[in-house]
Design an enzyme around this catalytic site. Structure first.
Site, PDB file in Angstrom:
ATOM      1  N   TYR A  45      19.363  -0.098  52.389  1.00  0.00           N
ATOM      2  CA  TYR A  45      19.770   0.709  51.226  1.00  0.00           C
ATOM      3  C   TYR A  45      19.601   2.204  51.513  1.00  0.00           C
ATOM      4  O   TYR A  45      20.483   3.009  51.207  1.00  0.00           O
ATOM      5  CB  TYR A  45      18.927   0.288  50.027  1.00  0.00           C
ATOM      6  CG  TYR A  45      19.323   0.898  48.705  1.00  0.00           C
ATOM      7  CD1 TYR A  45      20.454   0.462  48.022  1.00  0.00           C
ATOM      8  CD2 TYR A  45      18.531   1.886  48.109  1.00  0.00           C
ATOM      9  CE1 TYR A  45      20.790   0.999  46.788  1.00  0.00           C
ATOM     10  CE2 TYR A  45      18.862   2.421  46.885  1.00  0.00           C
ATOM     11  CZ  TYR A  45      19.988   1.975  46.217  1.00  0.00           C
ATOM     12  OH  TYR A  45      20.317   2.517  45.001  1.00  0.00           O
ATOM     13  N   ALA A  84      22.285   3.375  53.905  1.00  0.00           N
ATOM     14  CA  ALA A  84      23.579   3.456  53.224  1.00  0.00           C
ATOM     15  C   ALA A  84      23.645   4.680  52.323  1.00  0.00           C
ATOM     16  O   ALA A  84      24.660   5.394  52.286  1.00  0.00           O
ATOM     17  CB  ALA A  84      23.829   2.183  52.419  1.00  0.00           C
ATOM     18  N   LYS A  85      22.576   4.947  51.600  1.00  0.00           N
ATOM     19  CA  LYS A  85      22.589   6.053  50.647  1.00  0.00           C
ATOM     20  C   LYS A  85      22.566   7.415  51.344  1.00  0.00           C
ATOM     21  O   LYS A  85      23.129   8.386  50.835  1.00  0.00           O
ATOM     22  CB  LYS A  85      21.421   5.913  49.674  1.00  0.00           C
ATOM     23  CG  LYS A  85      21.587   4.772  48.682  1.00  0.00           C
ATOM     24  CD  LYS A  85      22.903   4.834  47.929  1.00  0.00           C
ATOM     25  CE  LYS A  85      22.962   3.887  46.751  1.00  0.00           C
ATOM     26  NZ  LYS A  85      24.274   3.952  46.057  1.00  0.00           N
ATOM     27  N   ARG A 133      27.929  -2.554  34.000  1.00  0.00           N
ATOM     28  CA  ARG A 133      26.580  -2.402  33.435  1.00  0.00           C
ATOM     29  C   ARG A 133      25.900  -1.176  34.042  1.00  0.00           C
ATOM     30  O   ARG A 133      26.436  -0.528  34.935  1.00  0.00           O
ATOM     31  CB  ARG A 133      25.737  -3.651  33.725  1.00  0.00           C
ATOM     32  CG  ARG A 133      25.573  -3.938  35.200  1.00  0.00           C
ATOM     33  CD  ARG A 133      24.927  -5.283  35.462  1.00  0.00           C
ATOM     34  NE  ARG A 133      25.737  -6.366  34.972  1.00  0.00           N
ATOM     35  CZ  ARG A 133      26.785  -6.868  35.630  1.00  0.00           C
ATOM     36  NH1 ARG A 133      27.136  -6.368  36.822  1.00  0.00           N
ATOM     37  NH2 ARG A 133      27.491  -7.847  35.138  1.00  0.00           N
ATOM     38  N   GLY A 171      31.710  -0.553  39.789  1.00  0.00           N
ATOM     39  CA  GLY A 171      30.392  -1.037  39.389  1.00  0.00           C
ATOM     40  C   GLY A 171      30.044  -0.636  37.974  1.00  0.00           C
ATOM     41  O   GLY A 171      28.897  -0.310  37.672  1.00  0.00           O
ATOM     42  N   VAL A 182      35.052  -4.218  46.070  1.00  0.00           N
ATOM     43  CA  VAL A 182      35.237  -2.938  46.766  1.00  0.00           C
ATOM     44  C   VAL A 182      35.154  -3.068  48.280  1.00  0.00           C
ATOM     45  O   VAL A 182      35.499  -2.132  49.001  1.00  0.00           O
ATOM     46  CB  VAL A 182      34.234  -1.865  46.282  1.00  0.00           C
ATOM     47  CG1 VAL A 182      34.433  -1.560  44.807  1.00  0.00           C
ATOM     48  CG2 VAL A 182      32.785  -2.273  46.582  1.00  0.00           C
ATOM     49  N   SER A 210      21.139   8.195  46.346  1.00  0.00           N
ATOM     50  CA  SER A 210      19.858   7.802  45.750  1.00  0.00           C
ATOM     51  C   SER A 210      18.739   8.598  46.395  1.00  0.00           C
ATOM     52  O   SER A 210      18.857   9.042  47.542  1.00  0.00           O
ATOM     53  CB  SER A 210      19.610   6.305  45.992  1.00  0.00           C
ATOM     54  OG  SER A 210      18.282   5.938  45.655  1.00  0.00           O
TER      55      SER A 210
END
Length: 249
Positions: free
Chosen positions: A150, A153-154, A12, A9, A60, A138
């Site tokens: 999210y 997952a984090k 950017r 990733g 990925v 995160s």
């Protein structure tokens, strides 16, 4: 021997800043992203600054692509010494609006992606009895409205990190995670759009409730990754370091 870092990733945002910092630290960097062409700007910036980098196209979530990408980089550059699992996506929505696809794509990119890349990289690291893996978590791991996928997952990344540290430590491999707070990226700009405010207004409001009274830059995360993969952090493993200006939620 060349020290090689594989950063997912990294076309950017945080990934690009991390790739640039590791190149400045002396690593040859495999700049990996879904679209190899998208890596061009990051690679060119690194080379212009006197560093070494190559572009790698890799999904990925695809086992065969991941294995091939990491094995090819190891063969071409001589080793895989550092892996930074940074690839990520957002599919924000409140639970009652969230689709199964919204859930699956976030889980696949963040968790399955980190699993596949780590499994592929450790094959090389175990043989050489050394290596560093840094995963991106995160502050959202602690809960964030509209981000059930999210956040899950984090937080999963943190458990994954602890477990890999236990399993891979005997082979001289350190595994840690960074948990960014509000960082100015395309991803946080997308979140601003989702909640109906401008990126500038979103950043200002975030800064006002952050103890350090500013939002983060991608370089703030890259600096911590640089430390975690350095010899100075040789006795640090299994940790998640929050880089959030003091603001948890």
């Amino acid at each position: 021997m060349t020290n090689v870092a594989f950063v997912t990733g990294s076309a950017r945002g945080i990934g690009a800043a991390t790739a640039a910092r590791l190149a400045a630290d002396g690593f040859t960097v495999a700049v990996a992203d879904l679209d190899e062409a998208a890596c061009k700007d990051t690679v060119e910036a690194i080379v212009a600054a006197g560093g070494k980098a190559i572009a790698v196209g890799c999904n990925v979530t695809d086992e065969a692509q991941v294995d091939a990408a990491i094995d090819n980089v190891a063969a071409e550059l001589g080793s895989i010494d550092v892996l930074v699992n940074n690839a990520g996506v957002l599919r924000d929505n409140l639970l009652f609006k969230m689709s199964a696809d919204d859930w699956d794509i976030v889980m696949n990119v963040h968790l399955k992606g980190a699993f596949l890349c780590s499994r592929a990289a450790q094959r090389h690291m175990v043989k050489q009895k050394s290596g560093k893996i840094v995963n991106t978590s995160s502050v959202s791991a602690l809960g964030s409205r509209g981000q059930a996928n999210y956040s899950a997952a984090k937080m999963g990344i943190q458990g994954f990190t602890r477990t890999l540290a236990i399993e891979l430590g005997p082979y001289g491999i350190n595994v840690n995670a960074v948990a960014p707070g509000f960082i100015v990226t395309e991803m946080t700009d997308a979140t601003a759009a989702r909640v109906g405010v401008s990126p500038e207004e979103f950043r200002t409001k975030a800064a006002e409730i952050t103890p350090l009274r500013r939002v983060g830059k991608p370089e703030d995360i890259a600096n911590v990754v640089s430390f975690l993969v350095s010899a100075d952090a040789s006795f640090v493993t299994g940790q998640t370091i929050y880089v959030d200006g003091g603001r948890r939620l």
